[in-house]
Scaffold this motif. Structure first.
Motif, short mmCIF file in Angstrom:
data_model
loop_
_atom_site.label_atom_id
_atom_site.label_comp_id
_atom_site.label_asym_id
_atom_site.label_seq_id
_atom_site.Cartn_x
_atom_site.Cartn_y
_atom_site.Cartn_z
N SER A 3 -7.19 14.55 5.86
CA SER A 3 -8.07 13.88 4.92
C SER A 3 -7.88 14.45 3.52
O SER A 3 -7.14 15.42 3.31
CB SER A 3 -9.53 14.05 5.35
OG SER A 3 -9.86 15.41 5.46
N ARG A 9 -8.03 15.40 11.09
CA ARG A 9 -8.90 14.68 12.01
C ARG A 9 -8.07 13.74 12.86
O ARG A 9 -6.94 13.38 12.49
CB ARG A 9 -9.97 13.90 11.24
CG ARG A 9 -9.43 12.88 10.26
CD ARG A 9 -10.56 12.25 9.45
NE ARG A 9 -10.06 11.33 8.44
CZ ARG A 9 -9.75 10.06 8.67
NH1 ARG A 9 -9.90 9.55 9.87
NH2 ARG A 9 -9.30 9.30 7.69
N GLU A 11 -7.24 10.18 14.53
CA GLU A 11 -7.43 8.77 14.20
C GLU A 11 -6.96 7.92 15.37
O GLU A 11 -5.83 8.07 15.84
CB GLU A 11 -6.66 8.41 12.93
CG GLU A 11 -7.08 7.07 12.34
CD GLU A 11 -6.50 6.85 10.95
OE1 GLU A 11 -5.46 6.18 10.86
OE2 GLU A 11 -7.08 7.37 9.98
N ALA A 64 -13.89 10.89 16.79
CA ALA A 64 -12.92 9.80 16.62
C ALA A 64 -13.29 8.61 17.51
O ALA A 64 -13.23 7.45 17.08
CB ALA A 64 -11.52 10.29 16.96
N GLN A 67 -16.43 6.23 16.42
CA GLN A 67 -16.37 5.41 15.21
C GLN A 67 -16.33 3.92 15.52
O GLN A 67 -16.56 3.10 14.64
CB GLN A 67 -15.14 5.79 14.37
CG GLN A 67 -15.14 7.22 13.87
CD GLN A 67 -16.49 7.64 13.34
OE1 GLN A 67 -17.00 7.08 12.38
NE2 GLN A 67 -17.10 8.62 14.00
N THR A 94 -19.55 11.59 10.30
CA THR A 94 -19.08 10.57 11.25
C THR A 94 -19.98 10.53 12.49
O THR A 94 -20.25 9.46 13.03
CB THR A 94 -17.63 10.87 11.68
OG1 THR A 94 -17.56 12.20 12.21
CG2 THR A 94 -16.67 10.73 10.52
#
Length: 529
Positions: A3, A9, A11, A64, A67, A94
């Protein structure tokens, strides 16, 4: 992926997130909860944990997965919200946003395994040095979501309110909400508006001694002058809003907590909160904030007093303006409302304080009430282009307005407004509601039925007067009997609604007991012509 802040992180695509949630979701959630339990044990014995829990792979994977709405539903079905809440309690945005999505339809899920406590802990003084609190933007994002989550839970159930109020960090959350609202009115503005009562008392104590009689007179004059010089609610105050979303979320939380005595007292005894809220109610720069502040005032109205910081008179002044106002409809934000709901909040507050107001203020408010009712009826029956969402809450507003009419009936200050125009609007309401082709939103049916009953009762009461009194008010029985009311038809020319005597006969056949009796008496008057 990496990021912008340099942190790595995970994805995933939506398909990958759902697949992992189904196959490994339970295991991942168990691992995450185990990590937090282990850390809690180490902290109990004052042993430092060398591992940064938020960098653990299972924690990153959980964030992750969460989301995506579809994957979140899978986690929710296996009790994974508790694990997400643990991560959210660390200020991981998140996770906070995922929790908000997961509990949107059923906020009571936050009560499972004390999930709500993790959200309240975000306001703990122990987290003052957390990385997300050092960045204003990150802090605002996290706190906005946290306030909204807690507000949803507390508005949905009394059990949720009691649970949140009993959380260890509740007072910190309450103080933070008050701080955000109080900052709306800059200190310089407050100083310009004059001294507070406490400051005035201090200055009086420091003033030179006067002879007893003369001093008493001067002190009384000074107190009277101070009362006259106090700024009216919302006036002479400059508002400064840095983050509208955070402010609206803080208001939602504070409004939801008003039934809790300790929270309510904190709001009512905070002069800055009262000043800021009063100023925002009449400040039309942001209609979402107007609505949020108005809701707070309406919630506090039952606890106003004659001599506190929030008085009957100050509420009356504010709500008179809001009943007359036509706020711009919101373009975004988490608060969902329309003009009808805005005025519902205002009328609920007025209903509480109306009898405690002076006759002149009752008169001014009632004038706005009658005008608002005429506009509301037109928007439902005559206006062609009114969208259905704009009609939402119309029945509740109509009921509140006619209840205020019942409350004002018999008061000398309101007598002049029970004239032919108002009575005609009430007659037209009966014609519109009992017209065979009238359609009303399902959720509004009970409100419009109750409204129509009250309209009939007011008309019946109005007709039980001497001829001279009726003539002075401009009320003619023949005009009521022959009343013609035109209603809109989509794509066609307006048509006549059912005539008033026929509507009354339908009421006597299909209405409730109170409506039937009132309709019978009105019809008796009309048949005497």
């Amino acid at each position: 992926v990496e990021s912008k802040d340099g942190k790595k992180r995970i994805e995933l695509s939506s398909f990958e997130a759902v697949s992992i949630a189904k196959s490994l979701g339970k295991k991942i959630c168990h691992m995450v909860i185990s990590r937090f339990l282990e850390r809690a044990k180490l902290q109990q014995y004052e042993i430092e944990d060398d591992e940064e829990i938020m960098e653990a792979p299972d924690v990153s994977m959980l964030c992750a997965i969460a989301q995506y709405e579809s994957a979140l539903q899978v986690l929710r079905s296996i009790g994974g919200l508790h694990a997400i809440a643990q991560v959210a309690g660390e200020g991981e945005i998140t996770a906070v946003l995922a929790l908000q999505k997961g509990c949107k339809e059923d906020p009571s899920l936050l009560l499972e395994a004390d999930t709500y406590a993790s959200i309240v802990s975000l306001f703990s003084s122990e987290k003052e040095h957390s990385h997300w609190r050092q960045d204003e933007k990150s802090r605002a994002t996290v706190e906005t979501a946290a306030f909204e989550l807690l507000a949803q839970l507390c508005m949905a159930s009394s059990k949720g309110r009691v649970s949140v109020a009993g959380a260890d960090d509740f007072q910190n959350a309450l103080n933070r909400g008050l701080e955000i609202v109080s900052n709306v009115v800059p200190e310089s503005s407050k100083e310009e508006d004059g001294d507070t009562l406490a400051e005035k008392d201090v200055k009086d104590d420091e003033a030179p001694m006067e002879p007893e009689d003369e001093g008493t007179e001067k002190k009384e004059e000074t107190n009277e002058q101070w009362q006259d010089d106090k700024p009216k609610p919302g006036e002479s105050l400059i508002t400064k809003v840095e983050d509208p979303k955070l402010l609206a979320a803080a208001y939602s939380f504070l409004s939801a907590m008003t039934p809790v005595p300790s929270a309510r007292v904190a709001l009512l005894e905070n002069g800055q909160f009262i000043s800021a809220t009063s100023a925002l109610v009449v400040d039309n720069k942001d209609s979402n904030l107007q609505f949020a502040a108005l809701r707070a005032i309406a919630k506090l109205a039952p606890f106003s007093s004659s001599d506190g910081l929030l008085t009957f008179d100050s509420i009356g002044d504010l709500l008179q303006k809001t009943i007359a106002a036509e706020p711009d409809l919101p373009e975004g934000g988490t608060l969902v409302w329309n003009r009808n709901l805005y005025h519902v909040q205002a009328t609920e507050g007025v209903l509480i304080v109306f009898d405690s107001l002076s006759a002149p203020k009752q008169k001014m408010i009632f004038k706005e009430v009658t005008g608002r009712y005429v506009k509301l009826l037109k928007s439902h029956s005559i206006a062609k282009a009114t969208k259905m969402n704009e009609r939402a809450n119309g029945g509740e507003l109509a009921y509140n307005l006619t209840t205020l009419m019942m409350l004002a009936r018999g008061k000398d200050c309101a007598a002049e407004y029970f004239d032919s125009q108002l009575i005609s609007s009430l007659v037209n309401t009966v014609q519109w509601r009992y017209d065979p082709k009238t359609t009303v939103l399902e959720e509004d049916v009970v409100f419009w039925d109750a409204t129509t009953t009250q309209c009939l009762q007011i008309i019946a009461q109005a007709l039980y007067r001497e001829e001279a009194t009726l003539a002075k008010a401009g009320i003619k029985l023949r005009n009521l009997k022959e009343s013609v009311f035109m209603v809109a038809r989509p794509g066609k020319a307006p048509r006549k609604a059912i005539d008033f005597p026929s509507a009354l006969k339908l009421v006597m056949k299909n209405g409730d007991a109170a409506a039937k009796v009132a309709a019978q008496r009105i019809l008796g008057h009309l048949n005497d012509i």
